[in-house]
Write an enzyme that holds these catalytic residues in place. Structure first.
Site, mmCIF file in Angstrom:
data_model
loop_
_atom_site.group_PDB
_atom_site.id
_atom_site.type_symbol
_atom_site.label_atom_id
_atom_site.label_comp_id
_atom_site.label_asym_id
_atom_site.label_seq_id
_atom_site.Cartn_x
_atom_site.Cartn_y
_atom_site.Cartn_z
ATOM 1 N N PHE A 150 43.823 36.498 30.456
ATOM 2 C CA PHE A 150 43.145 36.447 29.157
ATOM 3 C C PHE A 150 41.708 36.967 29.222
ATOM 4 O O PHE A 150 41.147 37.373 28.215
ATOM 5 C CB PHE A 150 43.134 35.003 28.607
ATOM 6 C CG PHE A 150 42.065 34.126 29.213
ATOM 7 C CD1 PHE A 150 40.756 34.160 28.733
ATOM 8 C CD2 PHE A 150 42.344 33.284 30.287
ATOM 9 C CE1 PHE A 150 39.758 33.367 29.302
ATOM 10 C CE2 PHE A 150 41.356 32.497 30.857
ATOM 11 C CZ PHE A 150 40.062 32.543 30.365
ATOM 12 N N LYS A 174 52.473 43.268 29.784
ATOM 13 C CA LYS A 174 52.705 41.905 29.295
ATOM 14 C C LYS A 174 51.319 41.252 29.285
ATOM 15 O O LYS A 174 50.844 40.751 30.296
ATOM 16 C CB LYS A 174 53.662 41.166 30.236
ATOM 17 C CG LYS A 174 54.430 40.020 29.609
ATOM 18 C CD LYS A 174 53.564 38.948 28.995
ATOM 19 C CE LYS A 174 52.904 38.033 29.977
ATOM 20 N NZ LYS A 174 51.862 37.150 29.372
ATOM 21 N N GLU A 177 49.034 35.762 26.409
ATOM 22 C CA GLU A 177 49.411 35.300 25.067
ATOM 23 C C GLU A 177 48.221 34.653 24.354
ATOM 24 O O GLU A 177 48.311 34.331 23.177
ATOM 25 C CB GLU A 177 50.616 34.343 25.139
ATOM 26 C CG GLU A 177 50.395 33.049 25.917
ATOM 27 C CD GLU A 177 50.584 33.180 27.437
ATOM 28 O OE1 GLU A 177 50.186 34.204 28.023
ATOM 29 O OE2 GLU A 177 51.107 32.219 28.037
ATOM 30 N N SER A 227 45.577 33.921 37.938
ATOM 31 C CA SER A 227 45.175 32.839 38.843
ATOM 32 C C SER A 227 45.981 32.899 40.148
ATOM 33 O O SER A 227 47.077 33.463 40.190
ATOM 34 C CB SER A 227 45.380 31.502 38.144
ATOM 35 O OG SER A 227 46.734 31.379 37.778
ATOM 36 N N CYS A 282 36.400 36.863 36.841
ATOM 37 C CA CYS A 282 36.857 36.702 38.222
ATOM 38 C C CYS A 282 35.764 37.084 39.199
ATOM 39 O O CYS A 282 35.834 36.746 40.373
ATOM 40 C CB CYS A 282 38.083 37.552 38.468
ATOM 41 S SG CYS A 282 37.733 39.282 38.198
ATOM 42 N N GLU A 381 38.546 26.545 41.626
ATOM 43 C CA GLU A 381 38.055 27.600 40.728
ATOM 44 C C GLU A 381 37.894 26.948 39.351
ATOM 45 O O GLU A 381 38.883 26.581 38.711
ATOM 46 C CB GLU A 381 39.045 28.762 40.634
ATOM 47 C CG GLU A 381 38.489 29.861 39.739
ATOM 48 C CD GLU A 381 39.437 31.025 39.468
ATOM 49 O OE1 GLU A 381 40.659 30.808 39.372
ATOM 50 O OE2 GLU A 381 38.938 32.161 39.329
#
Ligand code: NAD
Length: 496
Positions: A150, A174, A177, A227, A282, A381
């Site tokens: 995301f 993909k 969402e 992740s 990240c 994290e």
């Protein structure tokens, strides 16, 4: 009214038929703004079969045709970058300038891919034996899939699809969402750029769609960014199914500040790298390692900057830091403040207090000092605006801390000592290193990737490694008899 967010198959929007969907929010207001279709196995099969047919023709297209599409796409993306940034901010929440920065960093990858005729060049060795030549080719794989997180809904898809498509593959995206709309704008732009229908597909979805892609015989390769637990599982599942996989995972990036560093420079860098995009990067700095006697001055300098960070909707030009992606994630991140304090850390600035908008998924910048390496706030994290300061006496101890951490995406050192910086770059076990640069994301003509739990597979993303990932090497060894020995007299001289 909330909008319906569809798939993109065969060059057009396609409504979902699975009966499943997921809510999409504006994180700045907390309101539901859309509903995204979630693809099922049948929809994945149909889309991949369209992509497969398109891939066969696209693989035969000339390099100049592919380069022309990439140049067109670059121009369209450039012209519509503000529109794209607004779509990112509306669903992700990051401030508009940051969203524009994301588009710009994605655009670099398109610019790199315009050079595809040069990038897929092979090599040629004449006369490896008498009458024998050997040469190498790089050919596309077929249909490749990209599964993206995301936090960069435009940049990360562009890390993948620019090179994948330029190399002659069909690409199935993909997206996350949580912020799916930008993917459809990219699809429109590809079409406008002249990309044949079916070469770029968007399948909206969740685990169901991902599992169907990973098991599909016609998907040759999978690029994943997200992740660590999901990266690991995707790597294991897709490699077991015989696919080529690059799976980039999570991070815990350390910024070492040596006693000789410029404190203001380091504090500015820590604030922008720790709290930019609300820490949902990240390559965000989540741990500052203060070495020797610099700790108190550094913590004071960072803390003094935090009240000036304006928290609010990303669409407002007065905002420095937007909301987090969901209410659950905001609550999870906020939970680390108490957990940090319970583990013995000092809460220097508590992001739950101070001026925050009353609606939306906001959390202010938090600074924790004297964090210990066995605390969950250090180990996990967090992926939010919580910056931990760990104190170490020496450079060696700082290096050991970083090298003992399972994550190894990015790191940075702030110092005026060239020798120390050089030793750091040599000995630190991390994939991307900054020297007086807090977020060392490589430019598009190098490749991006961490080590250890931050990358599963041996191929980094984009740049030269991206070209290798999306092509297969072939070596031809050919023998042609000397024409002088031919039965037909071609008029060649008898000797060279
Ligand atoms: P995520 O792992 O939850 O999701 C990533 C993608 O995987 C999404 O498309 C999601 O739909 C899909 N997914 C989620 N759960 C799944 C499951 N059980 N099975 C199959 N697919 C699944 O990550 P996120 O929350 O979207 O993104 C944030 C994470 O991504 C952070 O950990 C961050 O460090 C990481 N990230 C890493 C990099 C990098 O370059 N290493 C870059 C950006 C983000």
């Amino acid at each position: 009214m909330s909008k319906q967010i569809h798939h993109w198959v065969a060059g057009r929007l396609v409504e979902g038929t699975s009966g499943r969907s997921s809510a999409v929010y504006d994180p700045a207001t907390g309101e539901k703004t859309g509903s995204v279709a979630l693809a099922d196995q049948r929809e994945v099969d149909e889309a991949v079969s369209t992509a497969r047919a398109a891939a066969q023709d696209w693989a035969r297209s000339s390099l100049s045709q592919r380069a022309a599409v990439m140049f067109n796409f670059r121009e369209i993306l450039h012209a519509r970058q503000d529109e794209l940034a607004m779509v990112i901010t509306a669903e992700h929440g990051k401030v508009l300038s940051d969203a524009a920065g994301e588009v710009a960093r994605g655009l670099e990858n398109v610019e790199f891919a315009t050079g595809v005729p040069h990038l897929v060049k092979g090599s040629y060795s004449e006369q490896v034996s008498t009458g024998v030549d050997t040469y190498s080719l790089r050919q596309p794989l077929g249909v490749v899939a990209g599964i993206t997180p995301f936090n960069f809904p435009v940049m990360v898809p562009l890390w993948m699809c620019a090179n994948a498509i330029a190399c002659g593959n069909a690409f199935v995206l993909k997206p996350s969402e949580k912020d799916p709309s930008a993917s459809l704008l990219l699809a429109e732009m590809w079409k406008e750029a002249g990309l044949p229908d079916g070469v770029f597909t968007v399948l909206q979805g969740d685990k169901v769609a991902v599992d169907a892609l990973l098991a599909h015989d016609d998907i040759a390769a999978v690029s994943f960014v997200g992740s660590t637990p999901i990266a690991k599982s995707i790597y294991e599942t897709a490699t077991a199914a015989g696919k080529r996989v690059q799976a980039l995972g999570g991070a815990k990036n350390h910024m070492v500040v040596l006693p000789d560093a410029d404190v203001d420079l380091a504090a500015d860098a820590a604030v922008s790298a720790g709290y930019g995009a609300a820490g949902e990067r990240c390559m965000a700095i989540s741990v500052v390692v203060a070495v020797g006697g610099i700790g108190d001055r550094l913590v004071d300098a960072i803390a003094s900057r935090l009240p000036k960070l304006r928290v609010g909707p990303g669409s407002s030009p007065d905002t420095d830091m937007g909301p987090l992606i969901t209410a659950e994630h905001r609550d999870r991140v906020a939970g680390y403040i108490d957990r940090g304090s319970e583990s013995g850390a000092t809460v220097v600035v508590d992001g739950r207090h101070g001026e925050l908008p009353t609606s939306g998924f906001f959390l202010g910048a938090t600074l924790l000092d004297h964090v210990e390496a066995d605390a969950s706030v250090y180990a996990d994290e967090i992926f939010g605006p919580v910056l931990s300061v760990v104190r170490r006496d020496t450079f060696g101890e700082a290096l050991e801390l970083i090298n003992s951490n399972p994550y190894a995406n990015g790191t940075a050192i702030f110092t005026r000592d060239g020798g120390a910086a050089r030793r750091f770059q040599n000995e630190v076990e991390v994939g991307m290193v900054g020297i007086n640069v807090a977020i060392p994301v490589p430019v598009a003509y190098y490749s991006f990737g961490g080590w250890k739990a931050s990358l599963f597979g041996d191929s980094h993303m984009y740049g030269p490694e991206g070209i290798n990932f999306y092509t297969r090497g072939k070596v031809v060894t050919s023998r042609w008899p000397d024409p002088a020995t031919s039965v037909v007299d071609l008029g060649f001289p008898q000797t060279r």
